[in-house]
Design an enzyme around this catalytic site. Structure first.
Site, PDB file in Angstrom:
ATOM      1  N   GLU A 259      -2.769   6.038   2.287  1.00 29.31           N
ATOM      2  CA  GLU A 259      -1.760   5.697   3.294  1.00 29.31           C
ATOM      3  C   GLU A 259      -0.611   6.654   3.096  1.00 29.31           C
ATOM      4  OE1 GLU A 259       1.712   4.183   4.569  1.00 29.31           O
ATOM      5  OE2 GLU A 259       1.122   2.387   3.473  1.00 29.31           O
ATOM      6  N   CYS A 293       7.489   4.160   5.625  1.00 27.44           N
ATOM      7  CA  CYS A 293       6.560   5.052   6.322  1.00 27.44           C
ATOM      8  C   CYS A 293       6.363   4.648   7.776  1.00 27.44           C
ATOM      9  CB  CYS A 293       5.208   5.076   5.600  1.00 27.44           C
ATOM     10  SG  CYS A 293       4.489   3.432   5.370  1.00 27.44           S
TER      11      CYS A 293
END
Length: 491
Positions: A259, A293
């Site tokens: 990720e 993020c």
């Protein structure tokens, strides 16, 4: 901060083979509060021998753990969640002190960690095999699903406890052993604090290990070690690519879940409820100083609503309280470290030098940067195409819906996204056109739910987290056939 004023002795080294012990690298990591630079603890760092000990300890007990009844593994997860309830204040205070989280964000993170652990308690009974049909007379095809073995977890500093635990809890629940390497900025919340919780909950000694050490000493070795079957990484695209390459080029191939970076668009269509859209964009951009993020890195507004949106957004951003993250009403706290702070200032200076119009931008204090709002930003500009990881908001004008969709997809990343509209069908149609792993209609782009899928497309990563998706990642299939009747072979 009384709950952490005296650091427990175990937070000065490693957690390996069920023991709290000093690392043997001969170096020390100073763990400091990013807001006031107070020393929280000093950690004797791990050597490669310590890393080897950690992986071997996990491998030595994993097979026994795999055979533990599902209800017993579930009970450990439930006890861990109960401990998180009891140690709530301690956990929240550590998140604030170590990662610079505001109290609001720390509470959100505590809740996410607990929710993830409760979700993991449902997983031991969901690791299911299959019996499949066959074209061969008298044959039975069975597909058994079992844990991978030992899992390596590399976690970041921005949501350290949650982004470690979202791999740790499911991995343990389905029968794996785990070794964790938390970020240097957050060794306690990213690893040691979780180890103390799971130790108290009854995880067998050696099953969960935490190693804290310099990248130069244990960085590549963490992935290249022959024992782990799977590496779960959350962090930058640059580092994630490197880990992916190591996993494929080492002596043993490994699975990876990566990720990585994001450049989430928050799109405001011209029929959006203005107040709702402004609130969503403000929270989506400035939660945890934009150090997420999934943050709304670009805010794209259709022409008809643009001027009204800009006015309302700047007014809201100007009113956000900036400063001490421990105060309950602070929204903008410090950036995590000097490196991130200097990078944020560089983004601001470059945008100003390029002539980008700035409507809001007070001067910083220490590592605290107040909201910086730029308008009429070109979507192809460096400001818009960089993952900013700071409280900098680029506002972008779209001529129409098609232009907004084109710009939303004009990025190398594809993690999260958001769209605001009062027409649900229009929002769904728009969402289906976005090249991302996740899109939220009339909600903020930083969004996570332990009961549904999490993951990205393009350069935002590989693999999926949460629920059935993480069970799939952390287990493997084994086809076993049984030939009940003799067959006539050709020779």
């Amino acid at each position: 901060m009384n709950a952490i004023s005296q650091s427990p002795a175990q937070y000065t080294g490693q957690y390996i083979a069920g023991q709290w012990r000093s690392g043997r690298a001969g170096t020390t990591l100073a763990d400091r509060n990013p807001y006031n630079q107070d020393l929280l603890t000093e950690i004797a760092e791990a050597s490669r021998d310590d890393l080897d000990d950690a992986y071997r300890a996990a491998a030595a007990v994993q097979r026994d753990w795999e055979r533990v009844l599902p209800r017993e593994r579930a009970a450990v997860m439930l006890r861990a969640a109960e401990i998180m309830n009891r140690r709530h204040a301690e956990i929240v205070n550590w998140i604030i002190a170590e990662s610079g989280s505001t109290r609001l964000k720390a509470e959100i993170e505590w809740d996410a960690v607990r929710a993830c652990t409760l979700a993991a308690a449902t997983m031991p009974g969901r690791v299911a095999g299959r019996i499949l049909p066959t074209e061969v007379p008298g044959k039975e095809n069975r597909v058994y699903r079992r844990p991978l073995g030992v899992v390596g977890v590399i976690s970041p500093w921005n949501m350290p406890m949650h982004l470690s635990n979202r791999s740790i809890a499911p991995a343990l629940a389905v029968g794996n052993g785990v070794v964790v390497k938390p970020a240097d900025d957050t060794p306690v919340t990213g690893g040691l604090l979780l180890a103390s919780i799971y130790e108290e909950a009854g995880v067998p000694p050696g099953l969960l290990n935490v190693v804290i050490g310099a990248v130069s000493e244990i960085g590549d070795a963490f992935t290249l070690h022959p024992i782990p079957k799977f590496i779960s990484f959350t962090g930058s695209t640059r580092v994630g690519r490197h880990i992916g390459e190591l996993a494929l080029s080492g002596p043993k191939l490994k699975r990876v879940a990566l990720e990585m970076g994001g450049n989430a668009p928050c799109v405001v269509l011209d029929d959006a409820d203005l107040d709702r859209a402004v609130t969503g964009a403000i929270v989506g951009r400035f939660l945890h100083q934009g150090q997420i993020c999934m943050s709304s890195n670009r805010i794209i507004i259709e022409e008809r609503l643009y001027d009204r949106f800009v006015e309302a957004f700047v007014e809201r951003a100007r009113a956000l309280k900036v400063g001490d993250p421990n105060l309950p009403d602070t929204v903008i706290g410090p950036l995590i470290n000097e490196k991130q702070f200097k990078a944020a200032l560089s983004h601001v200076e470059k945008a100003r030098a390029a002539g980008t119009r700035q409507l809001l931008g007070e001067a910083p204090s220490a590592l605290v940067l107040p909201p910086q709002v730029f308008v009429d930003v070109a979507n192809e500009s460096e400001l818009a195409q960089t993952e900013l990881f700071s409280p900098i908001a680029p506002l972008i004008r779209a001529s129409d819906e098609a232009d907004a969709l084109r710009m939303a997809n004009q990025t190398e990343f594809g993690l999260s996204s958001a769209v605001f509209t009062q027409d649900a069908a229009r929002g769904l149609r728009f969402a289906q056109g976005i090249e991302a792993g996740m899109t939220h209609i009339n909600d903020i782009s930083p969004n996570d739910d332990p009961n549904t899928m999490f993951g990205g497309e393009k350069n935002s990563g590989l693999g999926r987290f949460n629920s059935d998706w993480i069970i799939q990642e952390l287990t493997t299939d084994h086809w076993i056939s049984v030939q009940h009747e003799p067959l006539n072979y050709p020779f």
